[in-house]
Design an enzyme around this catalytic site. Structure first.
Site, short mmCIF file in Angstrom:
data_model
loop_
_atom_site.label_atom_id
_atom_site.label_comp_id
_atom_site.label_asym_id
_atom_site.label_seq_id
_atom_site.Cartn_x
_atom_site.Cartn_y
_atom_site.Cartn_z
N TYR A 138 132.29 50.58 156.26
CA TYR A 138 131.72 49.37 156.85
C TYR A 138 130.45 48.98 156.12
O TYR A 138 129.87 49.77 155.37
CB TYR A 138 131.45 49.57 158.34
CG TYR A 138 130.25 50.41 158.66
CD1 TYR A 138 129.05 49.83 159.08
CD2 TYR A 138 130.29 51.81 158.54
CE1 TYR A 138 127.94 50.60 159.37
CE2 TYR A 138 129.18 52.59 158.84
CZ TYR A 138 128.02 51.99 159.25
OH TYR A 138 126.92 52.75 159.54
N ARG A 190 151.06 58.55 161.94
CA ARG A 190 149.99 59.55 161.94
C ARG A 190 150.35 60.74 161.07
O ARG A 190 151.33 61.45 161.32
CB ARG A 190 149.68 60.01 163.36
CG ARG A 190 148.42 60.88 163.44
CD ARG A 190 148.13 61.35 164.85
NE ARG A 190 146.86 62.05 164.90
CZ ARG A 190 146.68 63.32 164.53
NH1 ARG A 190 147.71 64.02 164.08
NH2 ARG A 190 145.48 63.88 164.59
N ARG A 227 127.95 47.89 147.33
CA ARG A 227 128.09 49.21 147.95
C ARG A 227 129.44 49.35 148.63
O ARG A 227 130.04 50.44 148.64
CB ARG A 227 126.95 49.45 148.96
CG ARG A 227 126.94 50.87 149.52
CD ARG A 227 125.72 51.15 150.34
NE ARG A 227 125.63 50.29 151.51
CZ ARG A 227 124.59 50.27 152.36
NH1 ARG A 227 123.54 51.06 152.12
NH2 ARG A 227 124.59 49.47 153.40
N GLU A 252 117.60 61.70 155.99
CA GLU A 252 117.41 60.31 156.40
C GLU A 252 117.41 60.24 157.91
O GLU A 252 117.51 61.26 158.59
CB GLU A 252 118.52 59.43 155.82
CG GLU A 252 119.92 59.87 156.18
CD GLU A 252 121.00 59.11 155.42
OE1 GLU A 252 120.73 58.01 154.93
OE2 GLU A 252 122.13 59.64 155.32
N LEU A 312 122.65 57.99 152.39
CA LEU A 312 123.18 56.67 152.07
C LEU A 312 122.25 55.97 151.08
O LEU A 312 121.03 56.04 151.22
CB LEU A 312 123.31 55.83 153.34
CG LEU A 312 123.98 54.47 153.15
CD1 LEU A 312 125.46 54.63 152.78
CD2 LEU A 312 123.85 53.64 154.42
N LYS A 339 129.64 54.94 152.94
CA LYS A 339 129.31 54.37 154.26
C LYS A 339 130.57 54.31 155.13
O LYS A 339 131.19 53.27 155.32
CB LYS A 339 128.68 52.99 154.11
CG LYS A 339 127.93 52.51 155.36
CD LYS A 339 127.15 51.25 155.05
CE LYS A 339 126.43 50.70 156.29
NZ LYS A 339 125.36 51.61 156.76
#
Length: 289
Positions: free
Chosen positions: A33, A100, A52, A180, A205, A148
């Site tokens: 995301y 799955r 990114r 972070e 990140l 991310k």
């Protein structure tokens, strides 16, 4: 009033938005995301977020057919359809739908793409005025924090633990050094006015706001040093602050109940926040984003 959201090529009311129960993002957190800030109805640092996004896609061997122009158009249409002046656009891309199985399909399945807007006060933020209280917690996330992904359970638990202790957020610690925040990059200012933040690696990140703040600091003759620091060093620093897309720059006024500096938002953090907002608005006036 219902928002209009984007789901796989369609703009629909949020009440009608849905994805398959077999989507790998739902079953395996197999998705990524980006969150892009919106000021005065315009995107902030969109190019960095798009770059990114592509890096995350490549690291996970995930395919997306939309190019940057198409992604920008989706963002802009959502801003227009929802009359958003200040807040964010959230974009999520998953590997798509498959039965799955831990092993994902070798042939590329169509990605699931969703996006939505969210109103949030950014320029006149109460948190920016009073500063954040943070606690320290062990960093127990997976090793590829530079991607991310939507694997956000531990950061959510860290945020809730901070609230339980009367704080606003948590700084995560690994091998004695701060990596972070739960959803931000961490900074301190030493007593020589040097800005210090962790060097880029797989441990954290690669923040888009971090990059822009670093550029602005150097343009204004501020010294920046990229290295790790301990919680004790942060507590004894002149200032501390955090950066992220929708907070921009938030001063940190205490760590583990110990005041940082005077215990009030620091001058350098305030100055960087002001510079970031000014630079973003100037870019908008110049027709960027």
């Amino acid at each position: 009033m219902l928002r209009t959201v984007y789901v796989n090529g369609r703009y629909v009311p949020e009440s009608e938005a849905s994805v398959s129960v077999f989507d790998r993002g739902f079953l395996f957190a197999d998705g990524i995301y980006e969150v892009t800030a919106v000021l005065k109805g315009r995107l902030v640092d969109f190019e960095g977020h798009a770059a990114r996004l592509h890096r995350s896609l490549n690291e996970l061997n995930m395919h997306l057919s939309l190019n940057d122009n198409a992604l920008r158009d989706i963002h802009r249409q959502l801003i227009d359809k929802n009359a958003l002046q200040e807040g964010l656009v959230y974009l999520q891309v998953t590997r798509g739908v498959a039965d799955r199985d831990f092993a994902y399909p070798e042939s590329q399945t169509p990605a699931t793409v969703v996006a939505f807007t969210q109103q949030k006060p950014i320029i006149d933020s109460p948190l920016a005025e009073r500063g954040l209280k943070v606690i320290s917690l062990p960093d127990m996330r997976w090793g590829r924090r530079d991607i991310k992904t939507v694997q956000l359970l531990y950061p959510s638990m860290a945020k809730m633990e901070a609230k339980k202790r009367g704080a606003d957020d948590a700084w995560l610690v690994e091998s004695g050094l701060v990596t972070e925040g739960s959803s931000s990059n961490a900074w301190i200012v030493d007593h020589d006015n040097t800005l210090i933040t962790r060097e880029l690696s797989r441990s954290l990140l690669h923040g888009i706001t971090r990059r822009t703040v670093m550029q602005l600091a150097r343009e204004h003759d501020m010294k920046v040093e990229e290295r790790g620091f301990t919680i004790k060093e942060a507590q004894n620093a002149r200032e501390a602050f955090m950066t992220s897309a929708t907070s921009l720059v938030y001063p940190v006024v205490s760590i583990d109940q110990r005041p940082v500096g005077s215990g009030e938002p620091g001058e350098i953090a305030r100055a960087l926040r002001r510079l970031y907002i000014e630079a973003s608005l100037e870019a908008m006036d110049a027709g960027q984003n």
